[in-house]
Design a protein around this motif. Structure first.
Motif, PDB file in Angstrom:
ATOM      1  N   ARG A 208       0.842  -1.209   0.000  1.00 33.39           N
ATOM      2  CA  ARG A 208       0.000   0.000   0.000  1.00 33.39           C
ATOM      3  C   ARG A 208       0.871   1.251   0.000  1.00 33.39           C
ATOM      4  NH1 ARG A 208      -3.057  -3.185   3.536  1.00 33.39           N
ATOM      5  NH2 ARG A 208      -2.040  -2.285   5.355  1.00 33.39           N
ATOM      6  N   ARG A 209       1.954   1.222   0.781  1.00 29.34           N
ATOM      7  CA  ARG A 209       2.821   2.406   0.858  1.00 29.34           C
ATOM      8  C   ARG A 209       3.452   2.710  -0.498  1.00 29.34           C
ATOM      9  NH1 ARG A 209       8.157   3.355   1.786  1.00 29.34           N
ATOM     10  NH2 ARG A 209       8.823   1.327   2.555  1.00 29.34           N
ATOM     11  N   LEU A 210       3.882   1.649  -1.222  1.00 26.14           N
ATOM     12  CA  LEU A 210       4.552   1.860  -2.511  1.00 26.14           C
ATOM     13  C   LEU A 210       3.551   1.963  -3.674  1.00 26.14           C
ATOM     14  CD1 LEU A 210       7.569  -0.630  -2.205  1.00 26.14           C
ATOM     15  CD2 LEU A 210       7.559   1.832  -1.762  1.00 26.14           C
ATOM     16  N   GLY A 211       2.287   1.651  -3.410  1.00 21.85           N
ATOM     17  CA  GLY A 211       1.295   1.662  -4.484  1.00 21.85           C
ATOM     18  C   GLY A 211       1.518   0.542  -5.487  1.00 21.85           C
ATOM     19  N   ILE A 212       2.053  -0.596  -5.012  1.00 21.11           N
ATOM     20  CA  ILE A 212       2.298  -1.745  -5.896  1.00 21.11           C
ATOM     21  C   ILE A 212       1.449  -2.908  -5.387  1.00 21.11           C
ATOM     22  CG2 ILE A 212       4.031  -3.407  -6.702  1.00 21.11           C
ATOM     23  CD1 ILE A 212       6.186  -1.329  -6.071  1.00 21.11           C
ATOM     24  N   PRO A 213       0.615  -3.500  -6.265  1.00 23.04           N
ATOM     25  CA  PRO A 213      -0.135  -4.667  -5.806  1.00 23.04           C
ATOM     26  C   PRO A 213       0.825  -5.801  -5.445  1.00 23.04           C
ATOM     27  CG  PRO A 213      -0.787  -4.022  -8.057  1.00 23.04           C
ATOM     28  CD  PRO A 213       0.381  -3.181  -7.675  1.00 23.04           C
ATOM     29  N   LEU A 214       0.659  -6.377  -4.257  1.00 24.09           N
ATOM     30  CA  LEU A 214       1.455  -7.544  -3.854  1.00 24.09           C
ATOM     31  C   LEU A 214       0.459  -8.654  -3.540  1.00 24.09           C
ATOM     32  CD1 LEU A 214       4.097  -5.867  -1.468  1.00 24.09           C
ATOM     33  CD2 LEU A 214       4.318  -6.394  -3.913  1.00 24.09           C
ATOM     34  N   THR A 215       0.614  -9.787  -4.231  1.00 20.44           N
ATOM     35  CA  THR A 215      -0.391 -10.847  -4.143  1.00 20.44           C
ATOM     36  C   THR A 215       0.219 -12.147  -3.672  1.00 20.44           C
ATOM     37  OG1 THR A 215      -1.423  -9.831  -6.081  1.00 20.44           O
ATOM     38  CG2 THR A 215      -2.243 -11.997  -5.430  1.00 20.44           C
ATOM     39  N   ARG A 216      -0.470 -12.785  -2.728  1.00 24.51           N
ATOM     40  CA  ARG A 216      -0.038 -14.096  -2.260  1.00 24.51           C
ATOM     41  C   ARG A 216      -0.572 -15.147  -3.224  1.00 24.51           C
ATOM     42  NH1 ARG A 216      -2.224 -16.222   2.311  1.00 24.51           N
ATOM     43  NH2 ARG A 216      -3.323 -14.293   2.776  1.00 24.51           N
ATOM     44  N   ILE A 217       0.321 -15.892  -3.875  1.00 23.95           N
ATOM     45  CA  ILE A 217      -0.118 -16.823  -4.922  1.00 23.95           C
ATOM     46  C   ILE A 217       0.128 -18.287  -4.562  1.00 23.95           C
ATOM     47  CG2 ILE A 217       0.190 -15.121  -6.770  1.00 23.95           C
ATOM     48  CD1 ILE A 217       2.795 -16.719  -7.512  1.00 23.95           C
ATOM     49  N   GLY A 218       0.622 -18.550  -3.372  1.00 20.40           N
ATOM     50  CA  GLY A 218       0.857 -19.948  -3.011  1.00 20.40           C
ATOM     51  C   GLY A 218       1.781 -20.040  -1.832  1.00 20.40           C
ATOM     52  N   ARG A 219       2.417 -21.187  -1.708  1.00 21.46           N
ATOM     53  CA  ARG A 219       3.312 -21.378  -0.567  1.00 21.46           C
ATOM     54  C   ARG A 219       4.444 -22.332  -0.908  1.00 21.46           C
ATOM     55  NH1 ARG A 219       0.199 -23.023   4.227  1.00 21.46           N
ATOM     56  NH2 ARG A 219      -1.063 -21.344   3.412  1.00 21.46           N
ATOM     57  N   ILE A 220       5.459 -22.259  -0.071  1.00 21.81           N
ATOM     58  CA  ILE A 220       6.597 -23.175  -0.190  1.00 21.81           C
ATOM     59  C   ILE A 220       6.273 -24.425   0.632  1.00 21.81           C
ATOM     60  CG2 ILE A 220       9.056 -23.464   0.344  1.00 21.81           C
ATOM     61  CD1 ILE A 220       8.506 -21.541  -1.983  1.00 21.81           C
ATOM     62  N   ARG A 221       6.614 -25.571   0.089  1.00 18.81           N
ATOM     63  CA  ARG A 221       6.354 -26.866   0.723  1.00 18.81           C
ATOM     64  C   ARG A 221       7.635 -27.670   0.807  1.00 18.81           C
ATOM     65  NH1 ARG A 221       1.913 -26.617   3.185  1.00 18.81           N
ATOM     66  NH2 ARG A 221      -0.053 -26.787   2.067  1.00 18.81           N
TER      67      ARG A 221
END
Ligand code: ADP
Ligand code: MG
Length: 315
Positions: free
Chosen positions: A276-289
């Motif tokens: 939000r501070r940088l105005g860049i969408p950051l999306t969680r797309i999965g996880r490490i297993r």
């Protein structure tokens, strides 16, 4: 115009802030920072392979440096300088004006100064070596991902590689301006990379496609990964055409220059706040297993049978 006149006219901008000696000696001299490391990277762009002969020289100047700054961003490094090696078929002053205008505009924006280089006559090719500072031990490497880390991506993905295909198919004129800009003037995620130094466990910039680049992280970190395709922030321009194709481009398309990174779940709210501070969408797309492979599944958890392949030279 000879070689030295050309260098003086187009590349020598006088003493640099980081290198008061300026260009023109046998080497550039740069002050070292205490307790710091220098991140360095180079990229070679060759006509016909990385760009078309009729590319706008200003866009080429921008992109030649942008791809290097993207590598520095992926290490969490702060850019400070670069070397430029250029091979030119002829001295075309208008071309050189435009090329250096695009090059120095992005260089100045990121405080990255031209420290030296090499100039020769030959087929058009450009190689830039860029340097950045990073506090010792703080660099974002590919080998730090841990099982249960979240997998994140910045921005929207899939659009640039789709746009390249549209250009090849002769439909480049119909591309939305937003995509043309992303393709020809990619913006490296330098601020984001630096801010992730203390939040991310591993990072890479997306240049050869998400699955291929994620493959580098899991190999170096000796882990596996799980990607939820319904979470991918696919470029809306392609979704409008076909959601399924959009996902394929998002998984395998290159030329994104977004950051793919891993971070422990306890950093989620700090990462969201950073986006939000940088105005860049950051999306969680999965996880490490645990494991050694990548699984892609849909919203209902069904695994995707066939995975699209990422780009590889000589592949
Ligand atoms: P050398 O003979 O030591 O390799 P050159 O004669 O090739 O040096 O270059 C002279 C100076 O001009 C050097 O300081 C070099 O870094 C600089 N230079 C040459 N080409 C470029 C370029 N494209 N951009 C910036 N500096 C350049
Ligand atoms: Mg030389």
């Amino acid at each position: 115009m000879g070689e030295f006149e050309l260098i003086r006219r187009f590349f020598d901008r006088g003493p640099a802030r980081r290198s008061p000696l300026g260009i023109g000696d046998d080497c550039a001299l740069v002050a070292a920072r205490e307790h710091g490391q220098i991140a360095t990277t180079c990229d070679l762009l060759v006509e016909g392979r990385h760009f078309f002969a009729d590319v706008s020289p200003a866009d080429l100047g921008h992109k030649a440096l942008a791809v290097n700054l993207s590598d520095l961003a992926a290490m969490g490094a702060e850019p400070f300088g670069f070397l430029l090696s250029i091979s030119l078929p002829r001295v075309d002053e208008a071309w050189l004006e435009a090329f250096t205008e695009g090059l120095f505009a992005i260089a100045d924006r990121y405080g990255c100064e031209l420290l030296g280089g090499d100039t020769t006559a030959g087929p058009l090719a450009i190689s830039i070596t860029a340097f950045g500072h990073v506090p010792a031990g703080a660099a974002l490497r590919r080998d730090g991902a841990q099982p249960d880390d979240d997998l994140w991506v910045s921005g929207e993905i899939g659009g640039p590689s789709w746009a390249v295909g549209e250009r090849y198919a002769g439909r480049g004129h119909a591309l939305p301006a937003s995509l043309v800009r992303r393709l020809d003037r990619p913006e490296p995620r330098v601020e984001l990379g630096m801010a992730l130094r203390h939040l991310a466990s591993a990072a890479i910039d997306l240049s050869d496609g998400l699955l291929g680049d994620l493959g580098h992280i899991i190999e170096r970190s000796r882990v596996g990964a799980e990607v939820d395709e319904s979470a991918l922030p696919v470029s809306p321009e392609i979704v409008a055409e076909s959601r399924d194709r959009a996902i394929e481009f998002a998984l395998a398309g290159g030329d994104e220059y977004e950051l793919l990174f891993c971070a422990p779940p306890e950093n989620r709210s700090a990462i969201e706040a950073l986006g939000r501070r940088l105005g860049i969408p950051l999306t969680r797309i999965g996880r490490i297993r645990d494991g050694a492979s990548i699984q892609v599944h849909d919203a209902r958890g069904r695994p995707r049978a066939r995975l699209p392949r990422s780009h590889e030279h000589f592949g």
